[in-house]
Enzyme design. Structure first.
Site, PDB file in Angstrom:
ATOM      1  N   LYS A 168      69.205  47.057  29.606  1.00 41.40           N
ATOM      2  CA  LYS A 168      68.743  47.215  30.984  1.00 41.40           C
ATOM      3  C   LYS A 168      69.873  47.713  31.898  1.00 41.40           C
ATOM      4  CE  LYS A 168      65.262  43.561  30.540  1.00 41.40           C
ATOM      5  NZ  LYS A 168      64.833  42.266  31.122  1.00 41.40           N
TER       6      LYS A 168
ATOM      7  N   ARG B  10      72.175  37.342  25.808  1.00 43.42           N
ATOM      8  CA  ARG B  10      71.944  36.801  27.150  1.00 43.42           C
ATOM      9  C   ARG B  10      72.814  35.583  27.421  1.00 43.42           C
ATOM     10  NH1 ARG B  10      65.565  37.472  26.290  1.00 43.42           N
ATOM     11  NH2 ARG B  10      65.311  39.606  27.035  1.00 43.42           N
TER      12      ARG B  10
ATOM     13  N   HIS C 136      66.025  43.833  26.713  1.00 44.71           N
ATOM     14  CA  HIS C 136      64.617  43.539  26.415  1.00 44.71           C
ATOM     15  C   HIS C 136      64.452  43.741  24.921  1.00 44.71           C
ATOM     16  CE1 HIS C 136      60.260  43.736  26.264  1.00 44.71           C
ATOM     17  NE2 HIS C 136      60.429  44.795  25.486  1.00 44.71           N
TER      18      HIS C 136
ATOM     19  N   ASN D 261      69.222  40.294  32.812  1.00 42.10           N
ATOM     20  CA  ASN D 261      69.492  39.574  31.562  1.00 42.10           C
ATOM     21  C   ASN D 261      69.834  40.501  30.405  1.00 42.10           C
ATOM     22  OD1 ASN D 261      66.969  40.606  31.030  1.00 42.10           O
ATOM     23  ND2 ASN D 261      65.977  38.636  30.692  1.00 42.10           N
TER      24      ASN D 261
ATOM     25  N   ARG E 202      64.829  39.052  18.796  1.00 37.50           N
ATOM     26  CA  ARG E 202      64.608  38.022  19.819  1.00 37.50           C
ATOM     27  C   ARG E 202      65.677  36.929  19.723  1.00 37.50           C
ATOM     28  NH1 ARG E 202      61.389  39.117  23.922  1.00 37.50           N
ATOM     29  NH2 ARG E 202      60.761  36.948  24.065  1.00 37.50           N
TER      30      ARG E 202
END
Length: 138
Positions: A9, A102, A115, A112, A85
């Site tokens: 991000k 994160r 994604h 954070n 994840r």
């Protein structure tokens, strides 16, 4: 083999964490099948976050994702979604374990860093927002 969409991000790009993020996925044994830096349009961001459209934070998510360049990539490997994840950590960085992306780098729940698709269905929707089929390597 399973695939997962990963986005670095705007905060991850701005903070020069692109290489760190990519290397963590590679060290986990996931192969990069597509990779590019881009600016996300409002339409793309709204499509990406469409599941949150009726939530009060939707506009903030869209504004944030369009606030600067991102890096989009597709990784592939056994259990790519679950592995990605786990590498990303909890959405709220303050609750993410140390050693996760994160947990190590997140500034807040919105900024954070990354994604990662949360399901095969999400991946099937998401990757088409950021990639054309001819940009994905076999």
């Amino acid at each position: 083999m399973e695939r997962c969409l990963i986005l670095v991000k705007p905060d991850g790009v701005e903070r020069n964490l692109i290489g760190e993020v990519i290397s963590r996925f590679e060290r986990k044994g996931l192969a990069i099948k597509a990779l590019k830096m881009m600016r996300v349009t409002r339409e793309q961001a709204e499509d990406h976050y469409s599941v949150h459209r009726l939530k009060p934070f939707f506009d903030d998510l869209v504004s944030y994702l369009t606030s600067g360049p991102i890096v989009a990539m597709i990784v592939e490997g056994n259990n790519a979604i679950a592995s990605s994840r786990m590498l990303a950590g909890a959405t709220d960085g303050s609750k993410a374990a140390p050693g996760t992306i994160r947990g190590d780098f997140s500034l807040d729940i919105e900024r954070n860093i990354v994604h990662a698709s949360d399901s095969l269905e999400s991946y099937e929707h998401e990757y088409k927002i950021f990639f054309n089929e001819n940009e994905i390597m076999d």
